[in-house]
Motif scaffolding. Structure first.
Motif, PDB file in Angstrom:
ATOM      1  N   ARG A 140       4.507  47.413 -60.619  1.00  0.00           N
ATOM      2  CA  ARG A 140       3.781  48.149 -59.709  1.00  0.00           C
ATOM      3  C   ARG A 140       4.569  48.572 -58.467  1.00  0.00           C
ATOM      4  NH1 ARG A 140      -1.309  44.028 -59.710  1.00  0.00           N
ATOM      5  NH2 ARG A 140       0.684  42.905 -59.227  1.00  0.00           N
ATOM      6  N   ALA A 141       5.724  47.900 -58.316  1.00  0.00           N
ATOM      7  CA  ALA A 141       6.618  47.783 -57.295  1.00  0.00           C
ATOM      8  C   ALA A 141       7.537  49.096 -57.605  1.00  0.00           C
ATOM      9  CB  ALA A 141       7.366  46.916 -56.960  1.00  0.00           C
ATOM     10  N   ILE A 142       7.647  49.537 -58.905  1.00  0.00           N
ATOM     11  CA  ILE A 142       8.794  50.476 -59.397  1.00  0.00           C
ATOM     12  C   ILE A 142       8.338  52.088 -58.792  1.00  0.00           C
ATOM     13  CG2 ILE A 142       9.689  51.982 -61.374  1.00  0.00           C
ATOM     14  CD1 ILE A 142       8.643  49.507 -63.149  1.00  0.00           C
ATOM     15  N   LYS A 143       9.449  52.449 -57.972  1.00  0.00           N
ATOM     16  CA  LYS A 143       9.363  53.596 -57.315  1.00  0.00           C
ATOM     17  C   LYS A 143      10.322  54.785 -57.576  1.00  0.00           C
ATOM     18  CE  LYS A 143      10.109  51.290 -53.301  1.00  0.00           C
ATOM     19  NZ  LYS A 143      10.237  51.121 -51.807  1.00  0.00           N
ATOM     20  N   PRO A 144      10.055  56.113 -57.398  1.00  0.00           N
ATOM     21  CA  PRO A 144      10.863  57.093 -58.034  1.00  0.00           C
ATOM     22  C   PRO A 144      12.122  57.145 -57.076  1.00  0.00           C
ATOM     23  CG  PRO A 144       8.983  57.812 -56.834  1.00  0.00           C
ATOM     24  CD  PRO A 144       8.656  56.504 -57.035  1.00  0.00           C
ATOM     25  N   SER A 145      12.113  56.482 -55.861  1.00  0.00           N
ATOM     26  CA  SER A 145      13.309  56.750 -55.122  1.00  0.00           C
ATOM     27  C   SER A 145      13.233  54.955 -54.379  1.00  0.00           C
ATOM     28  CB  SER A 145      13.471  57.446 -54.145  1.00  0.00           C
ATOM     29  OG  SER A 145      14.768  57.298 -53.402  1.00  0.00           O
ATOM     30  N   GLY A 146      14.365  54.381 -54.057  1.00  0.00           N
ATOM     31  CA  GLY A 146      14.234  53.279 -53.273  1.00  0.00           C
ATOM     32  C   GLY A 146      13.568  52.021 -54.263  1.00  0.00           C
ATOM     33  N   ASN A 147      13.756  52.049 -55.309  1.00  0.00           N
ATOM     34  CA  ASN A 147      13.312  50.963 -56.407  1.00  0.00           C
ATOM     35  C   ASN A 147      14.384  49.992 -56.395  1.00  0.00           C
ATOM     36  OD1 ASN A 147      11.906  50.023 -58.564  1.00  0.00           O
ATOM     37  ND2 ASN A 147      13.290  50.671 -59.950  1.00  0.00           N
ATOM     38  N   TYR A 148      13.702  48.727 -56.461  1.00  0.00           N
ATOM     39  CA  TYR A 148      14.388  47.365 -56.668  1.00  0.00           C
ATOM     40  C   TYR A 148      14.041  46.749 -57.929  1.00  0.00           C
ATOM     41  CZ  TYR A 148      16.200  48.357 -52.038  1.00  0.00           C
ATOM     42  OH  TYR A 148      16.855  49.013 -50.943  1.00  0.00           O
ATOM     43  N   ASN A 149      13.040  47.206 -58.690  1.00  0.00           N
ATOM     44  CA  ASN A 149      12.815  46.669 -59.983  1.00  0.00           C
ATOM     45  C   ASN A 149      13.756  47.436 -61.140  1.00  0.00           C
ATOM     46  OD1 ASN A 149      12.121  46.180 -62.629  1.00  0.00           O
ATOM     47  ND2 ASN A 149       9.821  45.994 -61.990  1.00  0.00           N
ATOM     48  N   MET A 150      15.142  47.298 -60.862  1.00  0.00           N
ATOM     49  CA  MET A 150      16.026  48.274 -61.608  1.00  0.00           C
ATOM     50  C   MET A 150      15.953  48.019 -63.285  1.00  0.00           C
ATOM     51  SD  MET A 150      19.218  48.221 -58.967  1.00  0.00           S
ATOM     52  CE  MET A 150      18.890  48.598 -57.228  1.00  0.00           C
ATOM     53  N   MET A 151      15.302  46.772 -63.549  1.00  0.00           N
ATOM     54  CA  MET A 151      15.084  46.574 -64.911  1.00  0.00           C
ATOM     55  C   MET A 151      14.080  47.608 -65.351  1.00  0.00           C
ATOM     56  SD  MET A 151      14.593  42.307 -64.863  1.00  0.00           S
ATOM     57  CE  MET A 151      13.553  42.328 -63.545  1.00  0.00           C
ATOM     58  N   GLU A 152      13.108  47.998 -64.640  1.00  0.00           N
ATOM     59  CA  GLU A 152      11.974  48.878 -64.880  1.00  0.00           C
ATOM     60  C   GLU A 152      11.046  48.073 -65.820  1.00  0.00           C
ATOM     61  OE1 GLU A 152      12.285  53.221 -65.170  1.00  0.00           O
ATOM     62  OE2 GLU A 152      14.497  52.710 -65.459  1.00  0.00           O
ATOM     63  N   LEU A 153      10.799  46.688 -65.312  1.00  0.00           N
ATOM     64  CA  LEU A 153      10.043  45.863 -66.115  1.00  0.00           C
ATOM     65  C   LEU A 153       8.546  46.146 -65.726  1.00  0.00           C
ATOM     66  CD1 LEU A 153      10.435  43.519 -68.368  1.00  0.00           C
ATOM     67  CD2 LEU A 153      10.438  41.799 -66.198  1.00  0.00           C
ATOM     68  N   ASN A 154       7.782  46.278 -66.430  1.00  0.00           N
ATOM     69  CA  ASN A 154       6.413  46.519 -66.216  1.00  0.00           C
ATOM     70  C   ASN A 154       5.365  45.552 -67.048  1.00  0.00           C
ATOM     71  OD1 ASN A 154       3.739  47.000 -65.104  1.00  0.00           O
ATOM     72  ND2 ASN A 154       4.123  49.430 -65.449  1.00  0.00           N
ATOM     73  N   ASP A 155       5.536  44.277 -66.886  1.00  0.00           N
ATOM     74  CA  ASP A 155       4.835  43.412 -67.718  1.00  0.00           C
ATOM     75  C   ASP A 155       3.604  43.074 -67.207  1.00  0.00           C
ATOM     76  OD1 ASP A 155       3.903  41.192 -69.308  1.00  0.00           O
ATOM     77  OD2 ASP A 155       6.138  40.257 -69.635  1.00  0.00           O
ATOM     78  N   PRO A 156       2.406  43.333 -67.950  1.00  0.00           N
ATOM     79  CA  PRO A 156       1.137  42.949 -67.357  1.00  0.00           C
ATOM     80  C   PRO A 156       0.866  41.647 -67.066  1.00  0.00           C
ATOM     81  CG  PRO A 156       0.862  44.558 -69.067  1.00  0.00           C
ATOM     82  CD  PRO A 156       2.354  44.132 -69.072  1.00  0.00           C
ATOM     83  N   SER A 157       1.492  40.795 -67.746  1.00  0.00           N
ATOM     84  CA  SER A 157       1.388  39.289 -67.635  1.00  0.00           C
ATOM     85  C   SER A 157       2.092  38.793 -66.183  1.00  0.00           C
ATOM     86  CB  SER A 157       1.790  38.347 -68.904  1.00  0.00           C
ATOM     87  OG  SER A 157       3.510  38.725 -68.974  1.00  0.00           O
ATOM     88  N   ILE A 158       3.261  39.377 -66.124  1.00  0.00           N
ATOM     89  CA  ILE A 158       3.830  38.857 -64.744  1.00  0.00           C
ATOM     90  C   ILE A 158       3.055  39.517 -63.754  1.00  0.00           C
ATOM     91  CG2 ILE A 158       6.189  39.653 -63.355  1.00  0.00           C
ATOM     92  CD1 ILE A 158       7.482  39.447 -66.119  1.00  0.00           C
ATOM     93  N   ASN A 159       2.759  40.833 -63.580  1.00  0.00           N
ATOM     94  CA  ASN A 159       1.931  41.319 -62.499  1.00  0.00           C
ATOM     95  C   ASN A 159       0.670  40.530 -62.171  1.00  0.00           C
ATOM     96  OD1 ASN A 159       3.688  43.393 -62.971  1.00  0.00           O
ATOM     97  ND2 ASN A 159       2.406  45.058 -63.831  1.00  0.00           N
ATOM     98  N   GLU A 160       0.041  40.047 -63.257  1.00  0.00           N
ATOM     99  CA  GLU A 160      -1.117  39.256 -63.224  1.00  0.00           C
ATOM    100  C   GLU A 160      -0.882  38.016 -62.486  1.00  0.00           C
ATOM    101  OE1 GLU A 160      -2.739  39.121 -67.037  1.00  0.00           O
ATOM    102  OE2 GLU A 160      -3.115  41.355 -66.965  1.00  0.00           O
ATOM    103  N   LEU A 161       0.170  37.164 -62.787  1.00  0.00           N
ATOM    104  CA  LEU A 161       0.615  35.969 -62.301  1.00  0.00           C
ATOM    105  C   LEU A 161       0.791  36.241 -60.842  1.00  0.00           C
ATOM    106  CD1 LEU A 161       2.757  34.122 -65.039  1.00  0.00           C
ATOM    107  CD2 LEU A 161       0.568  33.323 -64.045  1.00  0.00           C
ATOM    108  N   LEU A 162       1.782  37.216 -60.329  1.00  0.00           N
ATOM    109  CA  LEU A 162       2.318  37.484 -59.038  1.00  0.00           C
ATOM    110  C   LEU A 162       0.680  37.573 -58.184  1.00  0.00           C
ATOM    111  CD1 LEU A 162       4.967  39.884 -59.381  1.00  0.00           C
ATOM    112  CD2 LEU A 162       5.081  37.632 -58.499  1.00  0.00           C
ATOM    113  N   ASP A 163      -0.297  38.345 -58.873  1.00  0.00           N
ATOM    114  CA  ASP A 163      -1.644  38.341 -58.015  1.00  0.00           C
ATOM    115  C   ASP A 163      -2.320  37.047 -58.121  1.00  0.00           C
ATOM    116  OD1 ASP A 163      -1.101  41.063 -57.785  1.00  0.00           O
ATOM    117  OD2 ASP A 163      -2.536  41.679 -59.429  1.00  0.00           O
ATOM    118  N   LYS A 164      -2.445  36.183 -58.953  1.00  0.00           N
ATOM    119  CA  LYS A 164      -2.789  35.125 -59.195  1.00  0.00           C
ATOM    120  C   LYS A 164      -2.139  34.196 -57.906  1.00  0.00           C
ATOM    121  CE  LYS A 164      -3.940  31.088 -62.062  1.00  0.00           C
ATOM    122  NZ  LYS A 164      -3.862  30.564 -63.360  1.00  0.00           N
TER     123      LYS A 164
END
Length: 595
Positions: free
Chosen positions: A507-531
């Motif tokens: 969810r941190a992937i941005k059209p510019s100024g992006n640092y998730n350069m893998m463009e990795l959008n794994d729901p399990s990772i996102n959910e763990l960060l929230d938890k």
């Protein structure tokens, strides 16, 4: 060296637990330590008697003498000198000379430097029972360089402009992600600040943050420069960096973008309200776009005082210094918060295939990619996303590439066959062209991968626009077939979340100024960060960060070169020098110069 890492980790765990006591209003233990007390409590030492690594544990050449010109140099231009629109670690350090966020770090070397203390605020935030409201009271009487007083709405506006506008793209967007702001469009589209519901200002000295969900490390979040106040009437958008309204000990005299920045004393800064900074030099001068090797030569000759980037001596300068005992005694070799790594874009073929990514993991000669950083002097070979100095770190290696770390070519070829490219493939690797070490890492990677038929073409881009226009702009990455990006990352604050969230959260992937350069959008990772960030118990939270790290590495899109150490040089003319643990470089707000 391994022992140093383990000790640092233990110390950081203690520091973070103490910092998170802010939930009960007791983080940092106050912070009313004067500059003079800091000098005595950290020991100090005369520059002529100082030894290698002394500034890692104490203040070298302590002095309260005022006057002179402190001179910095940088290899490129910054992303922005606007505190709300920058994401370089050196700039989060440097911008404190003219901007004051709500919270900041204790001005001491070692683990003590990671404890939070109030800056613009009177005290750490008061958190509500449900964890979704954080309230800060501002110190009264803090003024801008023009003499007007800082008000709570200025903090609210600063966060609105930095997080909710399309124009300011270089800084993180934590507040936009976590504040309960509805569909607020930002102050450039909606001039009525009352429409920004994520922050309330019931009076001139109270700032109330309204969150969508609990955020247990919020005091660390408001220690970033985006909480430094900005008067709405003074905001000029992307041009604000040319004349920032100063609340720190220095103010802008002139700024020729990309060439030279000059700071002078701010007469309206009051030391009585600021326990973490000094105001020693009469002026501060910064030269941009300077040759890296020339910076080293000028440092060693005493013609400038600090390499602003804080990334350490280049190979030639390092060899010269290490071979000379007298020069080596003027250096420090600290572990930094940084991991130096490569990311593979999961949206650029053939790295949309995990086996092609695994081929790279196994084929890398990590001794060769360690060498440009200085070999073991430049850091330990990395195998994880988090560094050993990040709270929550656990060691593991999913892609062992031989006892000598020179690569497992058989495993790499197996992975190439599995991904449908048994003879290899071609791709581009992006690197910041002004960063000599990073270019050399790209060359070492190129040679490593060529052994299994993977052909890399090196593409060099300027670091000033690295994230805004090049490697951090997914559309540019896709159009230019940038399969691999060589980069580095340091923790935004000393926890797994502070390290990982902006580079692995989809969810941190941005059209510019992006640092998730893998463009990795794994729901399990996102959910763990929230938890994790909603978990009050520090030990449980740290276990979750380790789980996130494991999942990131399972993606095979991230490969670590080194857990960084730098060799930084302090001329004899530099006073009050110590390595601040929050930045992994000298504390720029303390430095002075001998006359």
């Amino acid at each position: 060296m391994r022992k140093t890492n383990v000790l640092a980790l233990a110390a950081l765990g203690t520091v973070l637990t103490m910092g998170l006591a802010a939930c009960g209003g007791t983080a940092g233990g106050g912070g009313n330590t004067s500059s003079g007390n800091n000098n005595s409590s950290t020991g100090g030492g005369d520059a002529s008697a100082a030894k290698h690594n002394d500034a890692y544990t104490k203040v070298v050449n302590p002095s309260d003498a005022k006057g002179g010109t402190l001179k910095f140099a940088l290899t490129d231009e910054p992303d922005s000198m606007d505190p709300g629109n920058t994401y370089y670690a050196w700039n989060w350090n440097f911008s404190r000379l003219y901007s004051r966020p709500l919270m900041t770090y204790t001005p001491k070397p070692g683990p003590e430097g990671l404890k939070l203390v109030p800056d613009l605020a009177e005290a750490p935030g008061e958190v509500s029972a449900d964890g979704k409201t954080w309230t800060y009271k501002l110190k009264k009487g803090i003024k801008y360089d023009d003499g007007t007083e800082v008000k709570a709405t200025d903090v609210k506006y600063a966060i609105a402009r930095s997080n909710f506008t399309d124009e300011l793209t270089d800084g993180p967007k934590y507040f936009a992600q976590y504040l309960d702001a509805g569909d607020y469009k930002g102050p450039y589209k909606d001039k009525n600040l009352d429409d920004f519901k994520g922050i309330e200002t019931p009076d001139d000295y109270t700032v109330v943050f309204k969150l969508k969900a609990p955020f247990s490390e919020f005091d660390f979040l408001v220690a970033n420069p985006q909480s430094a106040p900005v008067p709405q009437a003074k905001d000029t958008g992307v041009d604000y960096e040319k004349a920032v309204a100063s609340t720190g000990p220095y103010k802008f005299e002139s700024y020729e973008v990309g060439k030279q920045l000059n700071l002078v004393r701010n007469p309206n800064w009051d030391q009585a309200t600021d326990t973490t900074r000094k105001q020693l030099p009469d002026r501060i001068e910064v030269q941009f776009k300077q040759n890296a090797e020339d910076i080293d030569n000028r440092l060693i000759a005493g013609q400038i005082h600090v390499d602003l980037g804080g990334t350490g001596l280049q190979p030639a300068g390092r060899a010269k210094v290490v071979s000379n005992p007298q020069l080596k005694d003027s250096t420090d070799n600290p572990f930094t918060p940084f991991n130096r790594y490569a990311m593979m874009s999961t949206k650029v073929a053939p790295f949309d295939n995990i086996d092609c990514r695994k081929a790279v993991q196994y084929a890398i000669d990590k001794t060769a990619t360690q060498a440009p950083w200085g070999g073991p002097l430049g850091g330990d070979i990395g195998t994880t996303a988090m560094t050993p100095t990040t709270v929550g770190y656990k060691p593991f290696d999913l892609y062992p590439n031989g006892a000598d770390h020179k690569g497992d070519l058989a495993k790499a070829k197996e992975a190439l066959t599995a991904c449908g490219h048994p003879d290899g493939f071609s791709t581009n690797v992006a690197v910041r062209g002004d960063r000599t070490k990073e270019v050399q890492v790209a060359e070492a990677l190129q040679a490593s991968l060529a052994r299994v038929g993977i052909k890399l073409t090196i593409k060099k881009y300027p670091s000033g626009d690295w994230s805004a226009q090049y490697a951090g702009k997914p559309d540019f990455v896709h159009k230019n077939n940038l399969g691999i990006m060589i980069a580095g990352w340091g923790s935004d604050w000393p926890s797994g979340f502070g390290f990982l969230s902006q580079i692995v959260d989809g969810r941190a992937i941005k059209p510019s100024g992006n640092y998730n350069m893998m463009e990795l959008n794994d729901p399990s990772i996102n959910e763990l960060l929230d938890k994790g960030i909603q978990t009050a118990d520090a030990a449980q939270r740290n276990e979750i960060w380790a789980q996130v790290d494991q999942k990131v590495m399972e993606s095979a899109a991230f490969t670590s070169f080194v857990y960084e150490k730098t060799l930084i040089f302090r001329p004899a003319s530099l006073t009050d020098a110590y390595v601040h643990s929050a930045w992994g470089m000298y504390d720029y707000t303390w430095l002075g110069v001998k006359q």
